[in-house]
Design an enzyme around this catalytic site. Structure first.
Site, short mmCIF file in Angstrom:
data_model
loop_
_atom_site.label_atom_id
_atom_site.label_comp_id
_atom_site.label_asym_id
_atom_site.label_seq_id
_atom_site.Cartn_x
_atom_site.Cartn_y
_atom_site.Cartn_z
N LYS A 16 0.63 -1.41 0.51
CA LYS A 16 0.02 -0.08 -0.12
C LYS A 16 0.84 1.21 0.09
O LYS A 16 0.45 2.57 -0.70
CB LYS A 16 -1.09 0.08 1.15
CG LYS A 16 -0.34 0.12 2.61
CD LYS A 16 -1.45 0.45 3.65
CE LYS A 16 -0.96 0.20 4.75
NZ LYS A 16 0.33 -0.56 5.39
N ARG A 56 -7.95 3.43 11.49
CA ARG A 56 -8.21 1.78 11.45
C ARG A 56 -8.98 1.22 12.04
O ARG A 56 -9.29 -0.33 12.27
CB ARG A 56 -6.79 1.31 11.74
CG ARG A 56 -5.49 1.50 11.50
CD ARG A 56 -4.62 0.69 12.69
NE ARG A 56 -3.20 2.04 11.63
CZ ARG A 56 -2.23 0.67 10.63
NH1 ARG A 56 -2.77 -0.78 10.87
NH2 ARG A 56 -1.42 1.32 10.71
N ARG A 106 12.50 -9.45 2.20
CA ARG A 106 13.41 -8.21 2.59
C ARG A 106 14.59 -9.11 3.41
O ARG A 106 14.40 -8.83 4.14
CB ARG A 106 12.66 -7.77 2.82
CG ARG A 106 13.24 -5.91 3.03
CD ARG A 106 12.17 -5.25 3.48
NE ARG A 106 10.66 -5.10 4.69
CZ ARG A 106 9.90 -4.65 4.66
NH1 ARG A 106 9.07 -4.00 4.25
NH2 ARG A 106 9.48 -4.35 6.13
N ARG A 149 15.41 -7.75 9.52
CA ARG A 149 15.42 -7.01 10.64
C ARG A 149 14.22 -8.10 11.32
O ARG A 149 13.82 -9.02 10.63
CB ARG A 149 14.38 -6.39 10.38
CG ARG A 149 14.85 -4.26 9.79
CD ARG A 149 13.86 -3.40 9.11
NE ARG A 149 12.76 -4.22 9.92
CZ ARG A 149 11.34 -2.98 9.48
NH1 ARG A 149 12.05 -2.21 7.91
NH2 ARG A 149 10.46 -3.62 9.49
N ARG A 207 1.99 -9.93 13.27
CA ARG A 207 1.73 -8.45 12.89
C ARG A 207 1.09 -8.35 11.34
O ARG A 207 -0.33 -7.58 11.59
CB ARG A 207 3.07 -7.69 11.52
CG ARG A 207 4.35 -7.19 12.08
CD ARG A 207 5.39 -7.04 11.29
NE ARG A 207 5.48 -6.33 10.74
CZ ARG A 207 6.00 -5.90 9.77
NH1 ARG A 207 6.89 -6.37 9.40
NH2 ARG A 207 5.96 -4.73 8.63
#
Ligand code: ZN
Length: 221
Positions: free
Chosen positions: A13, A85, A124, A157, A168
Site C-alpha cells: 500500500k 484503522r 526483504r 530485521r 503483524r
C-alpha cells in the site's frame, strides 16, 4: 477527493499510495509519518512506535484531526494511509470532513493472503552497514548476502522474520477487520487483489480513482 487506502503489512500500500499521490496530485497523509514526528517530541509515543505497537485509537484520531485542522486546513485531495484503522476513527474522520463540506469518496482495501505477505516480507534484507534494502525476488544483490553499495553484510530485521510477520498480519486483521466489515456492509468498500504485479494493481487503482474523480466533477456542475 479524499481517499482511504487500507492494506495489511506487505500489501504494497505504501508503493501504491505514492503512485496515486504522484499521478493525481494528492497529499499523502501517512500516519506512520505523523507518529514518527510525534515520537521526536514525546517519550511515551517514542516507546509505542519503537515497539511496533499502535498509538491508542482515540489518541491517534485526535492527532490526525489536529494535524488536518492546523497543518492541512485546506483539506482537499488527501490520500489517507494507516488511518483510519477502526470504525470510531472512520466515523470521526468522516464527521470532521463533513463539517468542512468535504467527505471520503473512496475506500480501497488492498488485500494479500498471509502466505504471500510472509513470502514478500521474508525476502526483504537490509545492509547492516549502510541500510540499503534488497528484495531477493524483485531486487536481489549481485552477490548473495553482500551489499552492492558498500560490501556490508545483509541481515533480516527481527520483525521481518516469518513468525513476526504472521503476528503483524494477525494484529492487522484483528484490528482492522471490524472497519472492513462495517464499510463492506455500507457498500463503501472496494476490494483490490494485492497479490499481483505492482503496475497491474496501479493501473486498476488509477481507473478507480478516475471514475470517482469524474463523478465528483459531475456533482459540482
Ligand atoms: Zn551497504
Amino acid at each position: 477527493m479524499n481517499i482511504v487506502l487500507l492494506g495489511s503489512p506487505a500489501s504494497g500500500k505504501g508503493t501504491q499510495a505514492e503512485i496515486l499521490c504522484h499521478k493525481f496530485g494528492l497529499y499523502h497523509l501517512s500516519t506512520g509519518q505523523i507518529a514518527r514526528d510525534l515520537a521526536k517530541k514525546n517519550e511515551r509515543i517514542r516507546e509505542i512506535v519503537d515497539s511496533g505497537k499502535l498509538i491508542p485509537e482515540e489518541e491517534m484520531t485526535m492527532y490526525v484531526l489536529d494535524f488536518l485542522a492546523h497543518q492541512k486546513s485546506d483539506l482537499k485531495n488527501i490520500l489517507f494511509e494507516g488511518f483510519p484503522r477502526f470504525i470510531s476513527q472512520y466515523e470521526a474522520l468522516e464527521e470532521f470532513l463533513k463539517s468542512k463540506g468535504d467527505g471520503i469518496e473512496l475506500v480501497i482495501s488492498l488485500e494479500v493472503p498471509v502466505e504471500e505477505a510472509i513470502k514478500r516480507i521474508s525476502s526483504r534484507w537490509i545492509c547492516e552497514e549502510c541500510g540499503e534494502t534488497y528484495n531477493l525476488i524483485t531486487n536481489p544483490p549481485k552477490k548473495a548476502g553482500i551489499c552492492d553499495k558498500c560490501g556490508g553484510r545483509l541481515v533480516q530485521r527481527d520483525d521481518d522474520k516469518p513468525e513476526a510477520v504472521k503476528t503483524r498480519f494477525e494484529y492487522y486483521q484483528n484490528n482492522t477487520k471490524g472497519l472492513i466489515d462495517f464499510l463492506d456492509k455500507e457498500g463503501k468498500l472496494t476490494r483490490v487483489d494485492g497479490a499481483r504485479p505492482i503496475d497491474v494493481i496501479a493501473s486498476d487503482l488509477i481507473t478507480l480513482v478516475m471514475k470517482v474523480r469524474n463523478n465528483d466533477k459531475n456533482k459540482d456542475k
